[in-house]
Write an enzyme that holds these catalytic residues in place. Structure first.
Site, PDB file in Angstrom:
ATOM      1  N   THR A 135     -24.809   7.555  -8.660  1.00  0.00           N
ATOM      2  CA  THR A 135     -25.655   7.219  -7.521  1.00  0.00           C
ATOM      3  C   THR A 135     -24.839   7.091  -6.234  1.00  0.00           C
ATOM      4  O   THR A 135     -23.643   6.782  -6.270  1.00  0.00           O
ATOM      5  CB  THR A 135     -26.367   5.878  -7.807  1.00  0.00           C
ATOM      6  N   LYS A 188     -22.177   1.128 -12.053  1.00  0.00           N
ATOM      7  CA  LYS A 188     -22.124   2.599 -11.950  1.00  0.00           C
ATOM      8  C   LYS A 188     -20.743   3.027 -11.423  1.00  0.00           C
ATOM      9  O   LYS A 188     -20.170   4.007 -11.881  1.00  0.00           O
ATOM     10  CB  LYS A 188     -23.235   3.118 -11.028  1.00  0.00           C
TER      11      LYS A 188
HETATM   12  P1  NAD Z   1     -34.562   5.220 -15.781  1.00  0.00           P
HETATM   13  O1  NAD Z   1     -34.345   3.740 -15.792  1.00  0.00           O
HETATM   14  O2  NAD Z   1     -35.906   5.769 -15.460  1.00  0.00           O
HETATM   15  O3  NAD Z   1     -34.183   5.813 -17.230  1.00  0.00           O
HETATM   16  C1  NAD Z   1     -33.061   5.407 -17.937  1.00  0.00           C
HETATM   17  C2  NAD Z   1     -33.180   5.940 -19.372  1.00  0.00           C
HETATM   18  O4  NAD Z   1     -32.009   5.548 -20.097  1.00  0.00           O
HETATM   19  C3  NAD Z   1     -34.376   5.375 -20.139  1.00  0.00           C
HETATM   20  O5  NAD Z   1     -35.039   6.402 -20.844  1.00  0.00           O
HETATM   21  C4  NAD Z   1     -33.742   4.383 -21.107  1.00  0.00           C
HETATM   22  O6  NAD Z   1     -34.473   4.220 -22.326  1.00  0.00           O
HETATM   23  C5  NAD Z   1     -32.383   5.018 -21.354  1.00  0.00           C
HETATM   24  N1  NAD Z   1     -31.375   4.037 -21.778  1.00  0.00           N
HETATM   25  C6  NAD Z   1     -31.093   2.842 -21.188  1.00  0.00           C
HETATM   26  N2  NAD Z   1     -30.126   2.210 -21.871  1.00  0.00           N
HETATM   27  C7  NAD Z   1     -29.778   3.044 -22.891  1.00  0.00           C
HETATM   28  C8  NAD Z   1     -28.817   2.953 -23.947  1.00  0.00           C
HETATM   29  N3  NAD Z   1     -28.036   1.871 -24.082  1.00  0.00           N
HETATM   30  N4  NAD Z   1     -28.707   3.986 -24.816  1.00  0.00           N
HETATM   31  C9  NAD Z   1     -29.503   5.084 -24.692  1.00  0.00           C
HETATM   32  N5  NAD Z   1     -30.449   5.204 -23.726  1.00  0.00           N
HETATM   33  C10 NAD Z   1     -30.568   4.192 -22.846  1.00  0.00           C
HETATM   34  O7  NAD Z   1     -33.437   5.805 -14.835  1.00  0.00           O
HETATM   35  P2  NAD Z   1     -33.491   7.032 -13.802  1.00  0.00           P
HETATM   36  O8  NAD Z   1     -34.031   6.548 -12.519  1.00  0.00           O
HETATM   37  O9  NAD Z   1     -34.061   8.189 -14.469  1.00  0.00           O
HETATM   38  O10 NAD Z   1     -31.919   7.264 -13.603  1.00  0.00           O
HETATM   39  C11 NAD Z   1     -31.185   8.115 -14.480  1.00  0.00           C
HETATM   40  C12 NAD Z   1     -29.729   8.137 -14.053  1.00  0.00           C
HETATM   41  O11 NAD Z   1     -29.627   8.622 -12.727  1.00  0.00           O
HETATM   42  C13 NAD Z   1     -29.051   6.776 -14.064  1.00  0.00           C
HETATM   43  O12 NAD Z   1     -27.747   6.937 -14.545  1.00  0.00           O
HETATM   44  C14 NAD Z   1     -29.063   6.353 -12.610  1.00  0.00           C
HETATM   45  O13 NAD Z   1     -27.979   5.507 -12.320  1.00  0.00           O
HETATM   46  C15 NAD Z   1     -28.933   7.693 -11.911  1.00  0.00           C
HETATM   47  N6  NAD Z   1     -29.527   7.778 -10.565  1.00  0.00           N
HETATM   48  C16 NAD Z   1     -30.811   7.401 -10.347  1.00  0.00           C
HETATM   49  C17 NAD Z   1     -31.358   7.540  -9.073  1.00  0.00           C
HETATM   50  C18 NAD Z   1     -32.801   7.160  -8.782  1.00  0.00           C
HETATM   51  O14 NAD Z   1     -33.230   7.231  -7.620  1.00  0.00           O
HETATM   52  N7  NAD Z   1     -33.604   6.821  -9.762  1.00  0.00           N
HETATM   53  C19 NAD Z   1     -30.581   8.045  -8.028  1.00  0.00           C
HETATM   54  C20 NAD Z   1     -29.264   8.434  -8.295  1.00  0.00           C
HETATM   55  C21 NAD Z   1     -28.743   8.305  -9.570  1.00  0.00           C
END
Ligand code: NAD
Ligand code: TYD
Length: 378
Positions: A135, A188
């Site tokens: 992120t 992160k």
């Molecule tokens: P989200 O919270 O919607 O989904 C996270 C997923 O990870 C879920 O399906 C959850 O069940 C799974 N998970 C959590 N802990 C786990 C574990 N211990 N083992 C296996 N699975 C596990 O998140 P998102 O918004 O889709 O983000 C996905 C990635 O992208 C993350 O790494 C986040 O830091 C990064 N990110 C998100 C954004 C945003 O705007 N949402 C922006 C930049 C980066």
């Protein structure tokens, strides 16, 4: 070419878009979705592809090193796209331990499992890839030196027609020093460092990308845009933190998935790429766009839901401004957002209004307790 790829967190918001894209676009790849199914993971996000022959779902915790090694071995995995994480800043303020566990230790366990398997093969790291999704929040916060907004120095074919502002002259570059403020961004940042350390120490072919705020279908309604769409539908207050002056750079989730596809295949090992929407908005302005769009699509008179705006106590340590300079990705790999923001928001609001059963399903039970707890004293 046949490949075996683990995508972690594939049942979450961004992960489900990445899984869908890879399963549909690469019938020769075996896509293995490894997800623990926490509150944020939802297999309904993948209902349209769950029966495809090149797709497998495995319920597992990335913190479980033995299980990760077993899966990587069993499927002879040559690529890992790692999205599994705890992802919500407000939750990290209440429960930082879970963030350190999943985001730091989970990433480390996955790295180590990949290392053990790949180093046991005759060809070792050749043809392998460990791609970590991170992120822009690891860079900290930028100053808001132009509160009224100036013309943004960045344009893309998808730039907003109506709104093309920057709220300061600085932007996050790939070289910007890490300076995380929330337990989420600290976890992160730590995981990013571990990934780079595995390249520098063991020669693992890693890539890290840092992306701005995503929006679009299947986002859990703890995050700003789906939360507000759902609250408007239920005539519930719209909790604006502080003065609503904080700035975020918004990218349509499918454009993030497209960037991940491109970088996974064409990105250079050991590089970092910033991914952003060239699309800065103050929270209060984006909230007004969301209200206007929901009201129009529900057939309400303009301004009908403005009264729901409720200013509440600010988030602790609330980062003021995020703004990504993603010109490296644009120049080196030719990526740009495909969707204009006006189109993206319209599509997103329509999707939530058309998929009320999806929303109602995840906002029953546990969600009510989360919501009361998060907003009761604000
Ligand atoms: P989200 O919270 O919607 O989904 C996270 C997923 O990870 C879920 O399906 C959850 O069940 C799974 N998970 C959590 N802990 C786990 C574990 N211990 N083992 C296996 N699975 C596990 O998140 P998102 O918004 O889709 O983000 C996905 C990635 O992208 C993350 O790494 C986040 O830091 C990064 N990110 C998100 C954004 C945003 O705007 N949402 C922006 C930049 C980066
Ligand atoms: P969020 O969607 O949680 O993403 P992030 O904190 O990772 O940027 O929040 C986006 C912005 O909206 C952020 O500045 C916090 C603000 N916000 C509110 O004003 N009210 C809310 O109820 C939520 C969830 C967020």
């Amino acid at each position: 070419m046949k490949r075996n790829i683990i995508i972690t967190g594939g049942a979450g918001f961004i992960g489900s878009h990445v899984v869908r894209l890879f399963v549909n676009k690469y019938p020769d790849y075996h896509i293995i979705n490894v997800d623990k199914l926490t509150y944020a993971g939802n297999l309904a996000n993948l209902a349209d592809i769950e029966n495809k022959p090149n797709y497998t779902f495995i319920k597992a915790d990335i913190c479980d090193f033995d299980r990760m090694l077993e899966l990587i071995r069993q499927h002879n995995v040559d690529g890992i796209i790692h999205l599994a994480a705890e992802s919500h800043v407000d939750r990290s303020i209440k429960d930082p331990f879970t963030f350190a566990k999943t985001n730091v230790m989970g990433t480390l366990s996955l790295l180590q499992a990949a290392k053990v398997h790949w180093e046991s093969l005759p060809e070792k790291y050749e043809g392998k890839r460990f791609y970590h999704i991170s992120t822009d929040e690891v860079y900290g916060a930028l100053e808001l030196t132009n509160p009224e907004g100036i013309e943004s120095p960045f344009t893309t074919t998808a730039s907003s027609k109506e709104h093309h502002h920057a709220y300061g002259s600085e932007f996050f570059l790939e070289t910007t020093k890490y300076n995380p403020h929330s337990p989420y961004s600290a976890s992160k940042a730590s995981s990013d460092h571990f990934v780079r350390a595995y390249h520098d120490t063991y020669g693992m072919p890693t890539i890290v990308t840092n992306c701005s705020n995503n929006y679009g279908p299947y986002q859990f309604p703890e995050k700003l845009i789906p939360l507000f769409i759902n609250n408007i539908r239920h005539r519930k207050p719209l909790p604006v933190y502080g003065k609503g002056e904080n700035v975020r750079d918004w990218l349509y989730v499918v454009d993030h998935a497209r960037a991940i596809d491109l970088i996974f295949h064409k990105g250079n090992v050991a590089e970092t790429y910033n991914i952003g929407g060239f699309n800065e908005w103050k929270n209060i302005d984006i909230i007004k766009v969301v209200i206007r769009t929901v009201d129009r699509l529900l057939g309400n008179p303009e301004g009908h839901s403005d009264e729901l705006i409720t200013y509440v106590t600010d988030r602790a340590g609330h980062d003021l401004r995020y703004a990504i300079d993603s010109r490296k990705l644009q120049k080196e790999l030719g990526w740009e957002p495909s969707l204009q923001f006006e189109e993206g928001i319209e599509k997103t609001v329509r999707w939530y209004l058309d998929n009320q059963a999806w929303m109602d399903n995840i906002t029953s039970g546990e969600y009510e307790r989360y919501y009361d707890d998060m907003y009761k004293n604000r």
